[in-house]
Design an enzyme around this catalytic site. Structure first.
Site, PDB file in Angstrom:
ATOM      1  N   LEU A  14     -42.324 -57.364 -41.050  1.00  0.00           N
ATOM      2  CA  LEU A  14     -41.570 -57.058 -39.840  1.00  0.00           C
ATOM      3  C   LEU A  14     -42.209 -55.902 -39.077  1.00  0.00           C
ATOM      4  O   LEU A  14     -42.640 -54.912 -39.675  1.00  0.00           O
ATOM      5  CB  LEU A  14     -40.131 -56.704 -40.192  1.00  0.00           C
ATOM      6  CG  LEU A  14     -39.332 -57.752 -40.972  1.00  0.00           C
ATOM      7  CD1 LEU A  14     -37.888 -57.304 -41.132  1.00  0.00           C
ATOM      8  CD2 LEU A  14     -39.393 -59.107 -40.297  1.00  0.00           C
ATOM      9  N   ASN A  24     -41.589 -55.491 -50.662  1.00  0.00           N
ATOM     10  CA  ASN A  24     -41.665 -54.059 -50.980  1.00  0.00           C
ATOM     11  C   ASN A  24     -40.673 -53.217 -50.178  1.00  0.00           C
ATOM     12  O   ASN A  24     -40.884 -52.021 -49.960  1.00  0.00           O
ATOM     13  CB  ASN A  24     -43.084 -53.543 -50.747  1.00  0.00           C
ATOM     14  CG  ASN A  24     -43.522 -53.660 -49.289  1.00  0.00           C
ATOM     15  OD1 ASN A  24     -42.999 -54.487 -48.537  1.00  0.00           O
ATOM     16  ND2 ASN A  24     -44.464 -52.833 -48.889  1.00  0.00           N
ATOM     17  N   GLU A  25     -39.570 -53.832 -49.750  1.00  0.00           N
ATOM     18  CA  GLU A  25     -38.625 -53.146 -48.874  1.00  0.00           C
ATOM     19  C   GLU A  25     -38.101 -51.833 -49.447  1.00  0.00           C
ATOM     20  O   GLU A  25     -37.934 -50.847 -48.714  1.00  0.00           O
ATOM     21  CB  GLU A  25     -37.438 -54.080 -48.558  1.00  0.00           C
ATOM     22  CG  GLU A  25     -37.700 -55.080 -47.451  1.00  0.00           C
ATOM     23  CD  GLU A  25     -38.543 -56.264 -47.880  1.00  0.00           C
ATOM     24  OE1 GLU A  25     -38.821 -57.129 -47.033  1.00  0.00           O
ATOM     25  OE2 GLU A  25     -38.926 -56.333 -49.061  1.00  0.00           O
TER      26      GLU A  25
END
Length: 285
Positions: free
Chosen positions: A92, A159-160
């Site tokens: 994102l 990997n948020e």
């Protein structure tokens, strides 16, 4: 690299592929490119928002339109890949979430929801030719496909948590659909990025290859495995297997947008996103 003899001349697979494909649409200014292999009916959907294919509102809208075009043309398969030589998708676009315009922020998340529903539930068989790093949203797109081929020496994962962000339930559902639940849980909590070799070992990707051209050929071979399978039966089986994940988001779509907007606007989250953007600027210098 694979090769073939044609009229006594040795041609590499990249040359053969190039000769087979034709553009599906020629719209200028698009951030995606779609080409059809006339011999196999397979479509290659290439993300072309260089340098890193950050998923912003415009790229997401183009992805959705391209997926819909591929389905409308009744292609025999969809291969998702990247125009970059090192990045599949960096995920994102943080600038969509940092100090955002509130209406655009809602549109952005809604567009991501629609892309996921279209790709995850596509009637067309789907595969990802992962030719670069694939963190976060990039991993989501790849994991939404039915088959994944990856080049070596890259990383992939959700990997948020490393960025101070919580992956929504439908991100997690996608991961659990691919990985054993325990491995998915550990990876999600840790925000783990898998190397190509690690991803193959746990089943996050299905094969490793040396080049993008080989990846495209492997994806086409995956689609060929359905040659004796009734396409309607194949799709309905896939639809049933993925139905609960998709219905959960469809039923909670509005609430999911509200939750996302509320979370992103929290001061602590904005602070974390700001730090992350600053770190990217420093790396770029």
């Amino acid at each position: 690299m694979q090769s073939a003899l044609i009229n006594g001349k040795k041609l590499c697979c990249s040359m053969l592929l190039k000769n087979c494909f034709r553009p599906l649409s020629a719209a200028s200014g698009k951030l995606t490119n779609v080409e059809i292999n006339d011999k196999t009916g397979v479509a290659v959907l290439t993300m072309n928002r260089l340098p890193v294919n950050g998923l912003n509102l415009d790229l997401l809208r183009d992805l959705l339109q391209s997926i819909q075009e591929i389905e409308k043309n009744k292609c025999r398969g969809l291969i998702l890949t990247s125009a970059s030589n090192t990045i599949f998708s960096a995920g994102l676009d943080i600038t969509e979430m940092y100090k955002p315009d509130q209406e655009r922020l809602k549109q952005f998340w809604n567009a991501l929801q629609d892309v996921w529903l279209a790709l995850y539930g596509s009637a067309v068989p789907t595969a990802a030719a992962i030719n670069g790093h694939s963190p976060a949203g990039g991993c989501l797109l790849a994991s939404s496909c039915e088959y994944r081929v990856m080049l070596p020496k890259y990383t992939i994962g959700l990997n948020e948590t490393q960025l101070g962000i919580v992956a929504p339930k439908w991100f997690m559902s996608t991961f659990r659909n691919v990985l054993p639940r325990r491995i998915a849980e550990q990876a999600l909590v840790q925000g783990k990025m898998f190397t190509s070799d690690e991803a193959l070992k746990v089943g996050l990707v299905d094969e490793l290859v040396a080049s993008k051209e080989e990846a495209l050929i492997k994806c086409e071979k995956f689609f060929a495995s359905f040659s004796k399978t009734d396409p309607i039966a194949r799709y309905l089986t896939k639809k049933q297997l993925r139905y609960n994940d998709m219905k959960e988001l469809q039923d909670e779509k509005v609430q999911d947008v509200e939750n996302f907007v509320s979370f992103v606007n929290q001061p602590t989250v904005q602070k974390s996103l700001g730090f992350y953007l600053e770190s990217l600027k420093k790396k770029a210098k």
